[in-house]
Design a protein around this motif. Structure first.
Motif, short mmCIF file in Angstrom:
data_model
loop_
_atom_site.label_atom_id
_atom_site.label_comp_id
_atom_site.label_asym_id
_atom_site.label_seq_id
_atom_site.Cartn_x
_atom_site.Cartn_y
_atom_site.Cartn_z
N LYS A 62 0.84 -1.20 0.00
CA LYS A 62 0.00 0.00 0.00
C LYS A 62 0.87 1.25 0.00
N THR A 63 0.26 2.37 -0.30
CA THR A 63 0.98 3.64 -0.26
C THR A 63 1.18 4.04 1.20
N PRO A 64 2.18 4.84 1.51
CA PRO A 64 2.41 5.22 2.92
C PRO A 64 1.32 6.14 3.46
N ASP A 65 1.10 6.03 4.79
CA ASP A 65 0.19 6.96 5.45
C ASP A 65 0.78 8.36 5.38
N VAL A 66 -0.09 9.34 5.23
CA VAL A 66 0.35 10.72 5.10
C VAL A 66 -0.27 11.57 6.20
N LYS A 67 0.58 12.31 6.92
CA LYS A 67 0.12 13.21 7.98
C LYS A 67 0.34 14.63 7.51
N GLU A 68 -0.74 15.43 7.49
CA GLU A 68 -0.66 16.80 7.01
C GLU A 68 -1.05 17.77 8.11
N GLU A 69 -0.32 18.89 8.18
CA GLU A 69 -0.66 19.96 9.12
C GLU A 69 -1.05 21.20 8.34
N ARG A 70 -2.20 21.77 8.73
CA ARG A 70 -2.67 23.00 8.10
C ARG A 70 -2.72 24.11 9.15
N LYS A 71 -1.96 25.17 8.89
CA LYS A 71 -1.91 26.29 9.82
C LYS A 71 -3.17 27.13 9.68
N GLY A 72 -3.75 27.49 10.81
CA GLY A 72 -4.98 28.26 10.79
C GLY A 72 -4.81 29.65 11.34
N PRO A 73 -5.91 30.31 11.66
CA PRO A 73 -5.86 31.69 12.16
C PRO A 73 -5.35 31.74 13.61
N LYS A 74 -5.07 32.93 14.07
CA LYS A 74 -4.64 33.12 15.45
C LYS A 74 -5.77 32.79 16.40
N VAL A 75 -5.39 32.38 17.62
CA VAL A 75 -6.39 32.17 18.67
C VAL A 75 -7.06 33.51 18.97
N GLY A 76 -8.38 33.49 18.99
CA GLY A 76 -9.10 34.74 19.21
C GLY A 76 -9.45 35.47 17.94
N ALA A 77 -9.20 34.84 16.78
CA ALA A 77 -9.51 35.47 15.50
C ALA A 77 -11.02 35.58 15.32
#
Length: 742
Positions: A62-77
């Motif tokens: 199988k293909t390898p598992d992929v872990k992705e991180e998505r940066k979001g807005p500031k806390v309190g946005a």
């Protein structure tokens, strides 16, 4: 880890397309797998006339598992920003996001994990897409389907780790079955993996590997020839073409009727090779024998007798046609064919092939004195007749025989072996490994042909650009270098190009560009010297005077297609020098030493002598140290000339301003060395010139050890800089040391 086996089974794939198709299949599938995160090992393709196969080892499950991180807005946005982030990340609430901090403060991060997919599922998507987008040079549709393939596709075998990878392409479902030889095997059969596939195909009379088929053909054909006391005429290109025509090669020997053996052997071999894909056999003397090898695609019950008889009948008809053309062509002399060349356009801006033939004749006559053993009159005749066979029926039928047939016709006309051989050889060399002409006359005519081509196409601005060279000008200049250097011919190409080759081209251009009465007027006035006519701007047309710049300044005609000086000499000189650098570098010469040795010289043999002498000199301790002293002197001069102006120190130094004995010693050494080096260069004794320069090493070292160049006294400083300029000028008597690295 699993093995992928893919086979695309179709009607016969043209032999010329098989190798590229195998490469494309490997590239397309492996690139797509890599993009999906899957990599295997030892990807390889196999081709036969009816199948295109691919094997890849060690593919993961199988293909390898992929872990992705998505940066979001500031806390309190703002709430809207957070909602948009959640939608994009696929989260239902902000609680599913983590919080991280950086210098700017805390912010949300969405972490998503994508589980790997089964490799079989990935392949089930990749293979259909590859099949539909496969880059065949030519393809077709059949039946009611929409798929395009080189020939009708019948079945697809696709196995990963012994299991079928299920998919469908235009109604064709993948499976684990294939078929063997069209005539010598039975029904379809199943396979488990590549080893099983290869073995069962061989049992079904199919040799899967094209290299193995070629080897079977080669060894079988050699054995048949040897049994008759003959040798096989080696032809690697034909061998691999025939290997692409058969799945189960069976070499057989046939006979050529004696009545056809009087036809030139090149004609017979070309007929067999081009039309029938037969291999020729040679006798003990290296001449064509009356036997040939045909490769069948099956084992016949009668041992191949019927196959041989059928091929002999076909060949008999082919040879009868060739013999007829040979007889018809010999009814006309080469000289009588020249007027027909006026009907063949060489290039719209360079006239007809007849024009070119006449130019080659004149140029060959002018070049003959530079080629030891070449007769000028015979060179002219050979040059004028070199292209005459292009109007023969034989060359029309077999273009690859141009030149060779001209030689046969020349002998038939009684012109002698020298002229005949020159006509045969004048296209040589046609590539980097092809032999150069062996005769003096052949070398002369070949040089004339190539130089005329180079000057002509540069004259009309058709120069090579990047990878594009439609008129093979790089090959032409390489041929010029090889002929001159391999034969040790001394020739100033500047004279050959601009004094010998250019004037006839200029005349032909104006003859085609001007009304006849205007051409005749100028031709008569300047007695055919069109360089002179153009110089004085005495070329008129119906629309008035042609506009020229002063020949001595730019000499570039603005309103037509033929260039001179700036547009011809500069680019052509640069082209020659650059290609010579590449040619010599490929043969082990240092690129910087080649550049240092050019110095305006256009004699390749002289340049090579200079490069060799310079290389030998710099390999010595004296040479290396003198180069260091030269670099030091020129670096100081470059800095000081920026202050005082370029060339400010080119005048001779004043002996009265010498303060240190090292100055006086260096000045005397430079004068002697430069004089001796200049005399040696004039005699083309570059070894002696380098020896003269070597004597500068000690006084140069002593000067830099004891003398401060930038003295407080301005006059003394300027005088010492003039002494450094003398070092530079002295070394430049032999080579341009500024281009030497180190």
């Amino acid at each position: 880890m699993s093995e992928l086996l893919l086979e695309l089974f179709s009607e016969e794939i043209p032999a010329r397309m098989q190798k590229r198709a195998g490469e494309d299949l490997v590239r397309l599938v492996t690139d797509a797998l890599k993009q999906a995160g899957v990599e295997g090992k030892n990807a390889r393709a196999y081709t036969t006339p009816r199948r295109l196969a691919l094997v890849i080892d060690d593919l993961p499950e199988k293909t390898p598992d992929v872990k992705e991180e998505r940066k979001g807005p500031k806390v309190g946005a703002p709430e809207k920003a957070i909602e948009g982030f959640l939608r994009a990340a696929g989260l239902s609430s902000i609680d599913e996001a983590s919080v991280q901090e950086d210098k700017k403060g805390a912010f949300y991060v969405a972490v998503t994990e994508k589980k790997g997919r089964a490799t079989a599922d990935v392949i089930a998507e990749i293979v259909p897409a590859t099949i539909r987008a496969f880059p065949w040079p030519k393809s077709m549709r059949w039946g009611r389907g929409t798929l395009r393939w080189v020939r009708p596709l019948h079945s697809i075998l696709c196995i990963l780790g012994g299991e079928v990878v299920p998919f469908e392409v235009d109604g064709i479902k993948s499976g684990n079955t294939t078929r063997g030889h069209r005539f010598m095997s039975g029904d379809a059969f199943a396979v488990k993996d590549y080893t099983d596939y290869d073995m069962k195909l061989f049992e079904a009379k199919v040799v899967l590997d094209s290299e193995k088929r070629a080897n079977f053909i080669h060894e079988g054909a050699k054995a048949l020839a040897s049994a008759e006391g003959l040798t096989l005429k080696e032809d690697d290109a034909l061998l691999h073409e025939v290997a692409g025509l058969v799945e189960w090669p069976v070499p057989l020997m046939g006979a050529i009727d004696d009545e056809f053996m009087s036809v030139p052997q090149e004609v017979l071999t070309s007929t067999m090779r081009a039309n029938q894909k037969y291999f020729a056999c040679l006798d003990a003397k290296g001449n064509l024998s009356n036997r040939f090898i045909v490769v069948a695609n099956l084992e016949a019950e009668d041992g191949g007798k019927a196959i041989v008889n059928g091929n002999e009948r076909v060949l008999r008809a082919r040879f009868a046609d060739a013999r007829f053309l040979w007889g018809q062509d010999r009814k006309h002399t080469l000289t009588s064919r020249l007027p027909k060349l006026k009907e063949v356009v060489f290039h719209a801006k360079l006239g007809t092939v007849h024009d070119k033939a006449m130019r080659i004749g004149k140029l060959a006559e002018a070049l003959a004195p530079f080629v030891p053993g070449a007769d000028a009159e015979k060179a002219r005749v050979a040059g004028e007749l070199a292209k005459a066979d292009l109007t023969s029926q034989m060359v029309y039928e077999f273009p690859e025989l141009q030149g060779l047939m001209g030689a046969y016709y020349a002998r038939n006309d009684g012109l002698g072996d020298e002229i005949a051989d020159a006509i045969a050889e004048h296209y040589s060399p046609v590539g980097p490994t092809d032999a150069v002409p062996s005769t003096p006359l052949g070398k002369t005519v070949a040089l004339a042909d190539k130089i005329d081509t180079l000057v002509g196409f540069f004259g009309i601005g058709e120069t090579p650009t990047g990878s594009k060279d439609p008129y093979a000008l790089r090959r032409a200049v390489l041929g010029v270098f090889r002929i001159l250097l391999e034969a040790g011919i001394r020739m100033d190409l500047g004279t050959a190009l601009y004094d010998f080759a250019f004037p006839p081209l200029l005349r032909d251009h104006w003859r085609n560009a001007l009304p006849k009465d205007e051409f005749d007027r100028v031709e008569d006035k300047y007695q055919g010297d069109w360089k002179e006519a153009v110089w004085y701007q005495d070329v008129e047309s119906a629309g008035g005077k042609m506009v020229f710049e002063n020949f001595k300044e730019k000499a570039l005609r603005k309103d037509a297609d033929f260039y001179w000086d700036v547009a011809l000499c500069g680019p052509l000189d640069d082209f020659f020098y650059e290609r010579l650098k590449v040619y010599l570098r490929d043969r082990g010469a240092r690129y910087d030493l080649i550049g240092a040795s050019l110095s305006g010289v256009m004699d390749p043999a002289l340049i090579v002598k200079r490069v060799e002498a310079l290389s030998d000199f710099l390999s010595t301790e004296d040479g290396a140290n003198l180069l260091s002293g030269y670099k030091r002197a020129t670096n100081i001069l470059r800095i000081e000339e920026k202050k005082d102006g370029e060339g400010a120190f080119n005048a001779a130094p004043d002996e009265k301003l010498f303060v240190e004995p090292e100055e006086k010693a260096l000045a005397a050494a430079i004068e002697t060395a430069a004089k001796d080096a200049r005399a040696a260069v004039a005699k083309e004794d570059f070894g002696a010139a380098m020896s003269a320069l070597a004597k500068l090493r000690a006084p140069v070292d002593a000067f830099f050890d004891k003398v401060t160049v930038n003295a407080d006294d301005a006059d003394v400083r300027a005088n010492r800089l003039k002494l450094l300029a003398q070092i530079r000028a002295g070394l430049h008597e032999v080579a341009d040391f500024s281009k030497v690295e180190g």
